[in-house]
Design a protein around this motif. Structure first.
Motif, short mmCIF file in Angstrom:
data_model
loop_
_atom_site.label_atom_id
_atom_site.label_comp_id
_atom_site.label_asym_id
_atom_site.label_seq_id
_atom_site.Cartn_x
_atom_site.Cartn_y
_atom_site.Cartn_z
N ALA A 16 0.83 -1.21 0.00
CA ALA A 16 0.00 0.00 0.00
C ALA A 16 0.86 1.25 0.00
CB ALA A 16 -0.93 -0.01 1.21
N GLY A 17 1.94 1.24 0.77
CA GLY A 17 2.82 2.40 0.83
C GLY A 17 3.47 2.72 -0.51
N ALA A 18 3.89 1.69 -1.21
CA ALA A 18 4.50 1.90 -2.53
C ALA A 18 3.45 2.45 -3.51
CB ALA A 18 5.09 0.59 -3.06
N ALA A 19 2.25 1.89 -3.46
CA ALA A 19 1.17 2.38 -4.33
C ALA A 19 0.82 3.82 -3.99
CB ALA A 19 -0.05 1.47 -4.19
N GLU A 20 0.72 4.12 -2.71
CA GLU A 20 0.40 5.48 -2.28
C GLU A 20 1.48 6.46 -2.73
OE1 GLU A 20 -0.62 8.00 1.78
OE2 GLU A 20 0.38 6.06 1.97
N SER A 21 2.73 6.09 -2.62
CA SER A 21 3.83 6.96 -3.04
C SER A 21 3.74 7.28 -4.53
CB SER A 21 5.19 6.32 -2.74
OG SER A 21 5.39 6.27 -1.35
N GLN A 24 0.82 9.71 -5.04
CA GLN A 24 1.17 11.05 -4.57
C GLN A 24 2.18 11.73 -5.49
OE1 GLN A 24 2.43 10.31 -0.53
NE2 GLN A 24 0.39 10.69 0.29
N LYS A 25 3.15 10.97 -5.98
CA LYS A 25 4.17 11.51 -6.88
C LYS A 25 3.53 12.15 -8.11
CE LYS A 25 6.47 8.80 -9.71
NZ LYS A 25 7.36 7.74 -10.21
N ASN A 26 2.41 11.56 -8.55
CA ASN A 26 1.72 12.04 -9.74
C ASN A 26 0.54 12.96 -9.44
OD1 ASN A 26 3.03 10.59 -12.12
ND2 ASN A 26 2.73 8.93 -10.65
N GLY A 27 0.28 13.21 -8.16
CA GLY A 27 -0.84 14.06 -7.79
C GLY A 27 -2.20 13.42 -8.01
N TRP A 28 -2.25 12.09 -7.92
CA TRP A 28 -3.50 11.35 -8.16
C TRP A 28 -4.14 10.94 -6.85
CZ3 TRP A 28 -0.48 7.64 -11.84
CH2 TRP A 28 -0.24 8.29 -13.06
N ASN A 29 -5.41 11.26 -6.68
CA ASN A 29 -6.19 10.82 -5.52
C ASN A 29 -6.92 9.54 -5.89
OD1 ASN A 29 -5.48 13.06 -3.91
ND2 ASN A 29 -7.01 14.30 -4.95
N VAL A 30 -6.70 8.50 -5.12
CA VAL A 30 -7.26 7.18 -5.46
C VAL A 30 -7.70 6.41 -4.22
CG1 VAL A 30 -5.88 6.93 -7.57
CG2 VAL A 30 -4.98 6.07 -5.40
N VAL A 31 -8.40 5.33 -4.49
CA VAL A 31 -8.68 4.31 -3.49
C VAL A 31 -7.71 3.17 -3.76
CG1 VAL A 31 -10.34 2.63 -2.63
CG2 VAL A 31 -11.11 4.91 -3.28
N MET A 42 -8.10 -6.71 3.29
CA MET A 42 -7.11 -6.53 4.35
C MET A 42 -6.75 -5.07 4.56
SD MET A 42 -4.34 -9.62 4.02
CE MET A 42 -3.55 -9.21 5.57
N TYR A 43 -6.96 -4.26 3.50
CA TYR A 43 -6.53 -2.87 3.57
C TYR A 43 -7.36 -2.04 2.62
CZ TYR A 43 -3.46 1.21 3.38
OH TYR A 43 -2.95 2.47 3.45
N LEU A 44 -7.76 -0.85 3.07
CA LEU A 44 -8.47 0.09 2.22
C LEU A 44 -8.03 1.50 2.58
CD1 LEU A 44 -10.80 0.45 0.06
CD2 LEU A 44 -12.19 1.11 2.02
N GLN A 45 -7.71 2.27 1.56
CA GLN A 45 -7.31 3.66 1.76
C GLN A 45 -8.00 4.50 0.70
OE1 GLN A 45 -3.08 4.43 2.14
NE2 GLN A 45 -3.27 6.11 0.69
N ARG A 46 -8.60 5.59 1.13
CA ARG A 46 -9.28 6.49 0.19
C ARG A 46 -8.82 7.90 0.45
NH1 ARG A 46 -14.42 9.11 1.32
NH2 ARG A 46 -15.02 10.24 -0.54
N GLU A 47 -8.37 8.58 -0.61
CA GLU A 47 -7.88 9.95 -0.48
C GLU A 47 -8.60 10.86 -1.47
OE1 GLU A 47 -5.99 13.19 0.95
OE2 GLU A 47 -5.84 11.19 1.79
N LYS A 48 -9.53 11.67 -0.97
CA LYS A 48 -10.19 12.71 -1.77
C LYS A 48 -10.68 12.23 -3.12
CE LYS A 48 -7.27 16.21 0.38
NZ LYS A 48 -6.12 17.06 0.17
N VAL A 49 -11.41 11.14 -3.13
CA VAL A 49 -11.91 10.59 -4.39
C VAL A 49 -13.36 10.16 -4.19
CG1 VAL A 49 -11.10 8.23 -3.95
CG2 VAL A 49 -11.26 9.05 -6.30
N GLN A 50 -14.09 10.05 -5.27
CA GLN A 50 -15.51 9.73 -5.21
C GLN A 50 -15.76 8.40 -4.51
OE1 GLN A 50 -13.81 10.18 -8.11
NE2 GLN A 50 -13.86 8.24 -9.20
N LEU A 51 -16.91 8.33 -3.85
CA LEU A 51 -17.27 7.12 -3.11
C LEU A 51 -17.37 5.89 -4.00
CD1 LEU A 51 -20.00 8.63 -0.76
CD2 LEU A 51 -17.70 7.90 -0.13
N GLY A 52 -17.79 6.06 -5.23
CA GLY A 52 -17.93 4.92 -6.14
C GLY A 52 -16.64 4.16 -6.37
N SER A 53 -15.52 4.84 -6.21
CA SER A 53 -14.23 4.17 -6.44
C SER A 53 -13.89 3.15 -5.36
CB SER A 53 -13.11 5.21 -6.54
OG SER A 53 -13.19 5.89 -7.77
#
Length: 131
Positions: A16-21, A24-31, A42-53
């Motif tokens: 998850a950390g590698a994916a998040e990096s 972030q490097k590209n300025g993309w908000n994702v789940v 096992m893991y879910l992270q959502r950063e400023k993105v639509q609920l549908g994602s």
């Protein structure tokens, strides 16, 4: 006797950390969703993105796990005119899901959603490579 390999929470956080990096490097908000080898979240992270994602990312991970290949394979297959695959149970043929492989065994999968599918796919691949 065969020894089953499983991901620890530490492994999942590294992926998850590698994916998040990468996001972030590209300025993309994702789940970012990661499932174990049984398809359980096992893991879910959502950063400023639509609920549908949220459900899309989880489903991409489950499709990559269930069919044992990146979801890009199915996106390309459908794009090539093989529309019958759209009717397969549990199918979501959109890039962004990648199996997590350790020592030749699939131990889970990562799914990403929130930007273009090719960008989701890049983030997922970077995450998977961290395993």
């Amino acid at each position: 006797m065969y020894e089953k390999k499983i991901m620890s929470l530490e492994d999942v956080k590294r992926v998850a950390g590698a994916a998040e990096s990468e996001a972030q490097k590209n300025g993309w908000n994702v789940v970012i969703a990661i499932v174990d080898d049984g398809g359980h979240l096992m893991y879910l992270q959502r950063e400023k993105v639509q609920l549908g994602s949220i459900e899309v990312a989880i489903t991409k991970a489950k499709v990559a796990l269930t069919f044992r290949r990146p979801t890009k394979f199915w996106e390309d297959t459908v794009a090539d005119g093989r529309h019958g695959y759209l009717a397969m149970p549990g199918m979501l043929p959109i890039e962004g899901g990648v199996p997590l492989v350790y020592d030749g065994d699939i131990v889970g999968a990562i799914g990403v959603s929130g930007v273009k599918s090719s960008e989701d796919g890049l983030i997922a691949i970077v995450g998977a490579q961290a395993l």
